[in-house]
Every structure is written in C-alpha cells, then in structure tokens.
Design an enzyme around this catalytic site. Structure first.
Site, mmCIF file in Angstrom:
data_model
loop_
_atom_site.group_PDB
_atom_site.id
_atom_site.type_symbol
_atom_site.label_atom_id
_atom_site.label_comp_id
_atom_site.label_asym_id
_atom_site.label_seq_id
_atom_site.Cartn_x
_atom_site.Cartn_y
_atom_site.Cartn_z
ATOM 1 N N LYS A 199 58.740 -4.182 93.595
ATOM 2 C CA LYS A 199 57.478 -3.549 93.118
ATOM 3 C C LYS A 199 57.626 -3.356 91.563
ATOM 4 C CE LYS A 199 55.163 0.920 93.526
ATOM 5 N NZ LYS A 199 54.735 2.061 94.329
ATOM 6 N N LYS A 253 54.277 -6.675 94.355
ATOM 7 C CA LYS A 253 53.129 -5.888 93.726
ATOM 8 C C LYS A 253 53.408 -5.770 92.274
ATOM 9 C CE LYS A 253 51.686 -1.017 94.412
ATOM 10 N NZ LYS A 253 52.199 -0.057 95.010
HETATM 11 C C1 PBG Z 1 53.175 4.888 95.257
HETATM 12 C C2 PBG Z 1 52.219 3.741 95.302
HETATM 13 C C3 PBG Z 1 51.639 3.420 94.139
HETATM 14 C C4 PBG Z 1 50.749 2.381 94.527
HETATM 15 C C5 PBG Z 1 50.888 2.072 96.092
HETATM 16 N N1 PBG Z 1 51.766 3.108 96.351
HETATM 17 C C6 PBG Z 1 51.683 3.901 92.776
HETATM 18 C C7 PBG Z 1 52.740 4.066 92.024
HETATM 19 O O1 PBG Z 1 53.897 3.454 92.387
HETATM 20 O O2 PBG Z 1 52.665 4.746 90.963
HETATM 21 C C8 PBG Z 1 49.894 1.727 93.877
HETATM 22 C C9 PBG Z 1 48.616 1.021 94.423
HETATM 23 C C10 PBG Z 1 47.507 0.616 93.678
HETATM 24 O O3 PBG Z 1 47.535 0.857 92.360
HETATM 25 O O4 PBG Z 1 46.524 0.283 94.304
HETATM 26 N N2 PBG Z 1 54.471 4.897 95.908
#
Ligand code: PBG
Length: 329
Positions: A199, A253
């Site tokens: 991520k 992601k």
């Molecule tokens: C939080 C999380 C995020 C997303 C999914 N879980 C945001 C972040 O890490 O700030 C993002 C998903 C999206 O942008 O659609 N842990």
C-alpha cells in the site's frame, strides 16, 4: 515464423465474434468487491462531494444495496465507517466497541444477505482524533507494536460480528501474524486475511478521507508507514512477509498507477492478488467523463480490464455496480 503477407494479425480483429473468441482476458461480476461507506442514522443517504455517484448509507439501507450487488453477481462488499466525531479519540477505542457502526453494519448485512461476503478494513483512521491509522506518540509518530495489539483486537471484534475477510490496511510491521494468531485463538479459522501488502503513500486517497471523515484531521502524512511510490522491490518484500505471517490473499493499492507492481507480485508469488482501484482513480474517471474527455462506460471497462491483464484476481472498485451492469449488457 511466418510473416506478412501470410500472417495478417488483423484477421483476428475482423469481426466482433472473432475478437470475442480471441480475448485473452475478460471481466466478470465475480471479479469485483464493492466498497460501501456506512453512516449513523436511519433512512439516510449522504452523497460524497468528491466521489460523484457514491454515498454513505445508514445501516437500514445497507441490505438493499448489498442485495443489488448480489443480484448482479458481485460476491463481496467492503465496509468503511464514518464514525461520529465525538467517538474519535487518540486511543481509537471505538474500534474495539462490539456495538460500533461497523459491527452493526456487518450483522445487518449477514442477517439479510448471508450469501454475500463481507470484508472489513483493519486500521484505526476512522476512529482516531488525529486521522492516523495507528496510535501516535507525542511527536506524532505512529507507534508500531502498540498499534498492532489494537489491530489484532479490532480484527477479532469484526470477526465476531461476522466479517468473512479482514483486511489490514494500516501497513504496520507484524500485524498479519498478530491478527492470524488472534483469529485462531478465538476459533475463527475460516476468517480470511486479505493483507494490504503493498500500500503506497498515495495522493489518490483524498475522496476516501472525505468519505470516512478523516480529512482535515490528519496531521502530517502517512509516509512513515505507507510505501514510497518510487519502490517496487520493497513491495515484493512486503508481500513475502505478509504471506509468511499468514496472509491468505494480498492486495496492491492504488491500482492503475501501480499495474507494474500487480504484475510483479502475481508473477513472483502466484497467490490471489487483489487490486484496490481507489477513490481518486474513481474520481478521475468520473471527472474525465463529465468533461467529455472520454466515454464513461468505456473508460470504466477498459481500466478494470487492465487489472485483469496485469494478473489481478479481483478488484475493489467503486464502479462495481456499473461495471457488473455493463458486462451483463
Ligand atoms: C485507511 C484506508 C485508506 C483507504 C482504504 N483504507 C486511506 C488511507 O490510507 O489514507 C483508501 C481507499 C480509497 O482511497 O478509495 N487505512
């Protein structure tokens, strides 16, 4: 090897049926996981400004949404809570409340539509007053090991409420092992872990943070725990570690800007590899379509197909319903 004119590649593109016959990849509704935002209240739909077409839904409205997904053949939904502001604290203790918004949402869906999978996010950002995914020290740094303990408890609370897949999205070290141990210890052998393994600290999460109400709270950024967009070898190490700790599936992601990562992960490990087409990607497609820069339906299907071509097992996408309808024709 033969070449032109005995070989004409265009013969394979000459008609719709021929193109169909030769397609190497195709989209199916079972490729999709549909993220849903949940809010308190009843009979409530709250549109999200930066995500046109996406809303937060109160719990009583959720079964209807999930039934729609089921009718279209979408196997699983992902739930994200917009925790009321007064329940957001430095220690994120609402994440462990067995009766919190997400737990009630899981139960409502499992009662009404038991055949659809429910995936829940394991991370503290919807519950912290500071918007970080973990607990922070005085200097504002996220504390790894203390956070991991809370995450394991959070996953357990979600599993107990009926979650089928828990998905740690926090990027703490060692959290998958802790979550697996907690689940096994409590008899949740069949609750799967989909690790947000690679991520990235991305600029594409903005609309999501509006949707879960953490926007504006966040002090600093998440680069101390989410990955540097410059790195790919590191992504392979992250995936390897999460698998060694007991992750059943892994995720990359965001999606489209990281297709190279998806392809490398799938080639290197051959495990179920999911992609999250995140909120900013969705917003970009909607903005392009609204500006007349492309046909919306075609943009949706082409981007989703790209994930399949890169090797993805499935895609978390806010376009899941639209895409499933388009595929059905
Ligand atoms: C939080 C999380 C995020 C997303 C999914 N879980 C945001 C972040 O890490 O700030 C993002 C998903 C999206 O942008 O659609 N842990």
């Amino acid at each position: 090897m033969s070449s032109f004119p005995s070989l004409r590649m265009r013969r394979g593109r000459v008609s719709p049926w021929m193109r169909d016959l030769l397609a190497e990849h195709r989209l199916h509704p079972s490729d999709f996981i549909w993220p849903l935002f949940v809010c308190e209240g009843s009979d409530c739909e709250e549109p999200i400004g930066s995500l046109p077409g996406v809303s937060r839904w109160s719990i009583d409205k959720l079964p209807g949404r999930v039934r729609l997904a089921a009718e279209l053949g979408i196997p699983c939904v992902a739930l994200f809570p917009n925790t009321p502001n007064d329940l957001r604290t430095d220690d994120a203790k609402e994440a462990l409340n067995k009766d919190n918004l997400i737990c009630r949402a899981i139960k409502a869906i499992k009662d009404a539509v038991p055949d659809v999978g429910v995936l829940t996010d394991v991370a503290l950002d919807p519950y912290t007053s500071h918007g970080h995914d973990g607990l922070i020290d005085i200097a504002g740094n996220v504390i790894n090991d203390d956070t991991v303990n809370v995450l394991a408890d959070q996953a357990l609370v979600q599993a107990e409420a009926g979650a089928d897949i828990v998905a740690p999205s926090d990027m703490m070290d060692g959290r998958v092992a802790a979550i697996r141990a907690a689940l096994e210890g409590a008899g949740h052998q069949n609750v799967a872990i989909m690790a947000y393994a690679a991520k990235y600290a991305s600029a594409f999460y903005g609309p999501f943070r509006e949707a879960v109400g953490s926007q504006g709270r966040l002090k600093g950024d998440k680069r101390g725990y989410q990955m540097n967009p410059a790195n790919i070898e590191e992504a392979l190490r992250e995936v390897e570690l999460d698998l060694a700790e007991g992750a059943d599936f892994v995720m990359v992601k965001p999606g489209l800007p990281y297709l190279d990562v998806v392809a490398r992960v799938k080639d290197a490990f051959g495990v179920p590899t999911f992609v999250y087409q995140v909120s900013g990607e969705y917003a970009m497609i909607e903005a392009a379509a609204a500006a007349g820069a492309g046909d919306r339906d075609a943009l949706i299907l082409e981007t989703l197909l790209a994930f399949k071509r890169a090797g993805a097992t499935g895609v978390l996408t806010y376009h899941a319903l639209d895409a499933a309808r388009l595929i059905a024709g």
